[in-house]
Design a protein around this motif. Structure first.
Motif, mmCIF file in Angstrom:
data_model
loop_
_atom_site.group_PDB
_atom_site.id
_atom_site.type_symbol
_atom_site.label_atom_id
_atom_site.label_comp_id
_atom_site.label_asym_id
_atom_site.label_seq_id
_atom_site.Cartn_x
_atom_site.Cartn_y
_atom_site.Cartn_z
ATOM 1 N N UNK A 19 0.876 -1.274 -0.007
ATOM 2 C CA UNK A 19 0.001 0.036 -0.144
ATOM 3 C C UNK A 19 0.924 1.242 0.037
ATOM 4 N N UNK A 20 2.096 1.392 0.712
ATOM 5 C CA UNK A 20 2.804 2.349 0.641
ATOM 6 C C UNK A 20 3.543 2.569 -0.550
ATOM 7 N N UNK B 197 -9.765 29.595 5.151
ATOM 8 C CA UNK B 197 -9.510 28.170 5.831
ATOM 9 C C UNK B 197 -10.346 27.158 5.188
ATOM 10 N N UNK C 93 -3.056 4.164 -1.645
ATOM 11 C CA UNK C 93 -4.281 4.595 -1.230
ATOM 12 C C UNK C 93 -4.520 6.009 -1.016
ATOM 13 N N UNK C 94 -5.456 6.638 -2.166
ATOM 14 C CA UNK C 94 -5.482 7.882 -2.359
ATOM 15 C C UNK C 94 -6.966 8.524 -2.071
ATOM 16 N N UNK C 95 -6.678 9.922 -2.067
ATOM 17 C CA UNK C 95 -8.222 10.587 -1.618
ATOM 18 C C UNK C 95 -8.490 11.308 -2.997
ATOM 19 N N UNK D 104 1.996 19.793 -4.250
ATOM 20 C CA UNK D 104 2.551 18.835 -3.413
ATOM 21 C C UNK D 104 2.157 17.477 -4.101
ATOM 22 N N UNK D 105 3.079 16.434 -3.498
ATOM 23 C CA UNK D 105 3.142 15.167 -4.295
ATOM 24 C C UNK D 105 1.871 14.446 -4.263
ATOM 25 N N UNK D 106 1.829 13.745 -5.099
ATOM 26 C CA UNK D 106 0.659 12.735 -5.249
ATOM 27 C C UNK D 106 -0.726 13.764 -5.323
ATOM 28 N N UNK E 160 -17.379 9.563 0.801
ATOM 29 C CA UNK E 160 -18.236 10.535 1.584
ATOM 30 C C UNK E 160 -19.116 11.257 0.672
ATOM 31 N N UNK F 71 2.138 5.081 -2.863
ATOM 32 C CA UNK F 71 0.989 5.533 -2.358
ATOM 33 C C UNK F 71 -0.473 4.922 -2.687
ATOM 34 N N UNK G 229 -15.585 13.015 -0.818
ATOM 35 C CA UNK G 229 -14.244 12.331 -1.567
ATOM 36 C C UNK G 229 -14.370 11.062 -1.369
ATOM 37 N N UNK G 230 -13.466 10.245 -1.891
ATOM 38 C CA UNK G 230 -13.286 8.807 -2.056
ATOM 39 C C UNK G 230 -12.006 8.576 -1.605
ATOM 40 N N UNK G 231 -11.790 7.359 -1.072
ATOM 41 C CA UNK G 231 -10.550 6.838 -0.544
ATOM 42 C C UNK G 231 -10.606 5.762 -1.669
ATOM 43 N N UNK H 197 -13.863 3.718 0.555
ATOM 44 C CA UNK H 197 -14.724 4.257 1.292
ATOM 45 C C UNK H 197 -14.859 5.673 0.414
#
Lengths: 606, 365
Positions: free
Chosen positions: A47-48, A184, A53-55, A120-122, A229, A51, A211-213, A227
């Protein structure tokens, strides 16, 4: 010996239990560590890598914006965006070459975007937004040659009526670096309201992104959704604008530079707000191109400027309302005071002319306002002095924002002797008071300020906050917020003064010598005041020139403020035509038409 | 006040243990923040400055006989309380929570100070009582009030983690000084019954965090995602780890607070089970050493001071590591010695100073 000395012995009884408890807790942690790092190592290592698993963001649909009758002014449609995740790309050169062919973008431009160091990466990078169906099908069929490329579906803002009410609605665009710092809960690439109500009601309209994981494979393709939301759509905003009246106002101005604003003087609700020339707000939602942006910014008529709240002009003779009120209140004149107008009035060595070369003769306040006699007001102004004049100007809401919920409202300017000393280092001259009394000189106002002024006269002296929004509803139609009329002040004048002025304003339109007679309508009594704001003092000929004889940018601005019906006002209007010439000729008829349209709509619409 | 024999009594083993943990902390923090662009000094250098300040404060705390602190317990407590109230009223809003107070260039969290203050006050209170057969509930009323006031105020800030630390210190001290069994049962009942009210007083995000802990599926984009990423980071480290500076997971911004609250994940990824095991063993040694210091203290007051400090350290370590490993809620407590942050370092080193102080004065009169 200290009596406490002996005491710690008793703790020994619990010492061994505490040691035991601490060791057990640490053992649990060790076991957990063993489970994660030894038993599950392989799984987590997979998994690592890359990466896995992403959002993925699921953008919330932005709330709609409606007019007061529920007609849609701002909506959303789906758009397709090409995204690249550089971490999933092996052969960058090959990819950019293929993409540039499919998308008609230069390879260097694509490469520049992918190599952005601040990313930012990924985080996927948007290569092209809102692609066509053709481009989309090309990408789909060549999917296997395009590792790391994703097509994301995002709602995008559309404005079904094009340029209509663009300055009120404002526009949305991608969040910039400054906004990211100050706001914010936003991420790079998010869409944010930039101005207008899109900006002011951003918190309501925005909604909450879901979002989706997801678990992805080595080239970034989704393997499965872990997952999800769902996003929560933004709230819908109902404006006080009436779409029919708004469109009519825009038609009346067509492409002439200027502004028309209409308001309900009893509530402060804005019924129409038109600043011309206008722009296409949907250009910004897509991501405006450099060429389109430069066209907008370099246009001599500044279409992006909201003239209603950002345009600063001398009020011209409209200001005579303030001078008249100040004169009556301060007792330097009475309604029966007669002053003489010979066509020219001398202050020191300088002569100040009346707009009517031959003069008006003996003039009282009523006639002074109706025929807009300059010399009558020169003398009132001279008796008052600059300090009192500016105090009353402030009392009428000039020199400060009206408080409308739109971005970038200007304050305007009320000059005082002190201001001039600070700003220009020069003393105040008596002649400048005289100019100020007829709304010239350093005085600067926005059209909305003058509308609020005439509206306060119409409603009997209450200064209201101009309201642009009626209510906010959630998707299910529950009312979350309702905006009620808000009084923010009172005109500093008595009822008698007010009535005196109101009677004169009626005759401005009704009287055959009234300067605003071009606004006259059958069947309804209109009260109003003209204004002709000089841009430049024309010397030489001494003759008053017709607008056509003067270069465009030297022509006077035409003003007209009005309300109707005079006895029980329902609508107040301000019309400003930039470089339009005489207020009575250029602006008054437009105000009359606006009022007529309003009354027609009321009859037709019930 | 300061005895010449004091240095001879300095517990060298504890000092060595602490220095080891500090060194590991700096080395790990360097790796954790090597890619993190900050303003001004790099994080590990700023941490070194804080450590310098912390060592000086810790040394001062060590040098002065802890009995002299006793009379200042209440003033210290009320001062901290005042600071917390000030923070609530004037404190700058950072990240939606009012925890900081600004003094010149420094910002510090008075709630951190309250940890030490509460330990002093509770030690002072329980040191006076010499009842033999355990405390009754009514004897606990005053210490309970002393605890509840700051707990409530800090939870309101809202800083759930620190509030829980204070409560844990109180609870474990009560057990340590021996409470009657029946009273203990009643106390536990009260805690259980108070939970719904406590729950009602929580902020939405705090409830979400606790619920997310119980069921990470609830917030897969926020806390649930952090827990997963943190587990992936630790788990992918395996037995031997990916090697120093070779961790990928933590440096890629998946863990937003990987230099503060989630710093243990960096250690886990780069040093593996072996590295984590060693560090956890060091922490356990520190805790047992603290307990040992406590029971061997010269008097009740010293024993209670040492115990309070130990309980505080224990709670920080267990909750923080438990959170990173996904067996504790995400409450946001720093890991002593390893997490970046000035307030945490100073309070931790003050605590160590107290432990050394109590230990050094075992045989002194």
């Amino acid at each position: 010996m200290d009596i406490r000395r002996r005491e710690p012995e008793e703790f020994k009884a619990r010492y061994k239990y505490l040691v035991f408890a601490a060791v057990v807790v640490f053992l649990i942690i060790f076991v957990r560590l063993w489970y994660l790092q030894v038993i599950k190592e392989h799984e987590f290592r997979l998994l690592s890598e890359n990466n896995r698993i992403r959002l993925r963001k699921i953008s919330a649909v932005r709330g709609m914006i409606m007019d007061r009758k529920g007609r849609i002014l701002a909506d959303n449609r789906p758009s397709f965006n090409v995204m690249v995740m550089p971490e999933d790309v092996d052969d960058l050169q090959g990819l950019t070459k293929r993409l540039s062919r499919f998308l008609h973008l230069s390879a260097s431009k694509i490469e520049g975007k992918i190599r952005d160091r601040n990313r930012p990466p990924f985080q996927p990078i948007k290569i092209k937004g809102d692609i066509s169906w053709r481009e989309m099908s090309l990408l789909k069929t060549n999917r296997l040659d395009l590792p790391g490329v994703q097509i994301s579906i995002e709602p995008i803002r559309t404005y079904p009526h094009g340029k209509v009410a663009a300055h009120i609605l404002g526009y949305v665009g991608e969040i910039d670096k400054e906004e990211l710092k100050s706001k914010k809960g936003y991420k790079m690439g998010d869409c944010v309201g930039k101005c207008g109500v899109e900006w002011a009601w951003e918190g309501h309209l925005r909604g909450i992104d879901g979002g989706r994981q997801v678990e992805v494979d080595a080239v970034g393709k989704e393997v499965r959704v872990l997952r999800e939301v769902p996003p929560i759509p933004g709230h819908n905003l109902y404006l006080t604008i009436d779409l029919d009246l708004q469109r009519y106002a825009e038609k009346l101005l067509s492409e002439r530079a200027g502004a028309i604003i209409a308001m309900d003087p009893t509530t402060g609700e804005i019924l129409a707000f038109c600043s011309s020339p206008s722009f296409q707000p949907s250009l910004f939602a897509k991501g405006i191109s450099v060429k389109e942006w430069e066209e907008l910014v370099s246009s001599p008529l500044h279409p992006l400027q909201n003239r209603g709240i950002q345009g600063l002009y001398p009020p011209g003779s409209v200001f005579k309302i303030v001078t008249a009120a100040a004169g009556l209140e301060e007792g330097v004149i009475t309604p029966r005071t007669i002053l003489y107008c010979s066509g020219i009035y001398h202050v020191g060595r300088r002569g100040y002319q009346c707009w009517r070369r031959g003069g008006h003769g003996a003039v009282d306040l009523h006639r002074g306002l109706v025929e807009s006699c300059d010399i009558f007001f020169y003398q009132v102004g001279e008796r008052l002095g600059v300090e009192k004049l500016s105090r009353y100007a402030e009392g009428f809401g000039l020199g400060r924002p009206t408080g409308i919920d739109l971005k970038g409202e200007k304050s305007g300017l009320i000059p005082t002797a002190e201001w001039k000393k600070d700003r220009l280092g020069e003393p105040w001259y008596a002649g400048e008071t005289v100019s100020m009394a007829i709304g010239q000189g350093y005085l600067l106002v926005t059209p909305l300020q003058l509308l609020n002024l005439i509206s306060s006269i119409a409603n009997g002296g209450r200064v209201l906050k101009p309201q642009i929004a009626k209510r906010v509803e959630d998707v299910d139609g529950n009312v979350l917020e309702e905006y009620r009329p808000k009084q923010i002040g009172r005109l500093p004048i008595s009822q008698r003064t007010l009535n005196e002025i109101k009677e004169a304003l009626v005759d401005v339109v009704r009287d055959k010598r009234g300067t605003g007679r071009a606004a006259r309508l059958a069947g309804v009594e209109i009260a109003g005041k003209t204004g002709t704001a000089q841009v430049i003092r024309l010397r030489g000929t001494g003759r008053r020139l017709k607008p056509e004889e003067v270069p465009y940018e030297w022509r006077d601005h035409a003003w007209f403020v009005a309300y109707a019906p005079a006895s029980d006002p329902e609508i107040a209007v301000v019309v400003l035509i930039e470089h339009g010439g005489h207020g009575g000729a250029a602006a008054a008829p437009i105000a009359g038409k606006m009022i007529k349209k309003y009354l027609d709509l009321k009859q037709g619409g019930g | 006040m300061i005895d010449k024999r004091l240095l001879g009594q300095l517990d060298v083993k504890l000092v060595a243990l602490v220095i080891t943990l500090i060194a590991i902390g700096i080395i790990n923090l360097y790796s954790a923040t090597v890619n993190l662009a900050g303003v001004g000094l790099p994080f590990y250098q700023r941490q070194l400055w804080w450590l310098g300040i912390g060592v000086v404060i810790g040394l001062l705390v060590f040098l002065v006989d802890y009995h002299y602190f006793e009379e200042f317990a209440y003033p210290f407590y009320f001062l901290s309380l005042l600071c917390i109230v000030c923070v609530l009223i004037y404190g700058m809003v950072v990240g939606g929570a009012q925890r900081w107070i600004k003094i010149g260039l420094f910002t510090f969290q008075p709630s951190e100070l309250m940890k030490i203050a509460l330990i002093f006050v509770l030690a002072h209170h329980f040191a006076k009582y010499t009842g033999r057969d355990g405390y009754r509930l009514r004897d606990l009323l005053i210490p309970a009030i002393i605890t509840i006031i700051p707990v409530g105020l800090i939870a309101k800030q809202p800083d759930l983690g620190t509030a829980l630390v204070l409560f844990f210190v109180f609870l474990s001290t009560v057990i340590f000084v021996k409470i009657r069994f029946r009273s203990l049962l009643i106390l536990l009942m009260v805690v259980i019954l108070a939970t719904p009210f406590f729950w009602a007083g929580l902020k939405d995000y705090q409830r979400t965090r606790i619920l997310t802990f119980l069921n990470p599926n609830m917030d897969p984009l926020g806390a649930g995602y952090h827990i997963i990423q943190s587990k992936i980071a630790v788990g992918s480290g395996g037995i031997w780890g990916k090697g120093y500076l070779h961790g990928t997971q933590c440096k890629l911004q998946f863990l937003p607070e990987h230099h503060t609250d989630f710093v243990f994940a960096v250690l886990g990824e780069e040093w593996g089970f072996v590295g984590c095991g060693v560090v956890l063993a060091l922490y356990l040694t520190l805790i047992l050493w603290g307990l040992n210091t406590s029971v061997r203290a010269k008097d009740r007051y010293g024993a209670l001071l040492a115990f309070g400090i130990t309980a505080m350290l224990f709670f920080h370590v267990v909750v923080n590591v438990g959170m990173v490993l996904g067996i504790m809620p995400v409450v946001g407590l720093p890991l002593p010695f390893l997490s970046y942050g000035g307030s945490s370092i100073i309070v931790t080193l003050m605590g160590i100073g107290i432990l050394l102080n109590v230990r050094a004065r075992r045989y002194m009169f």
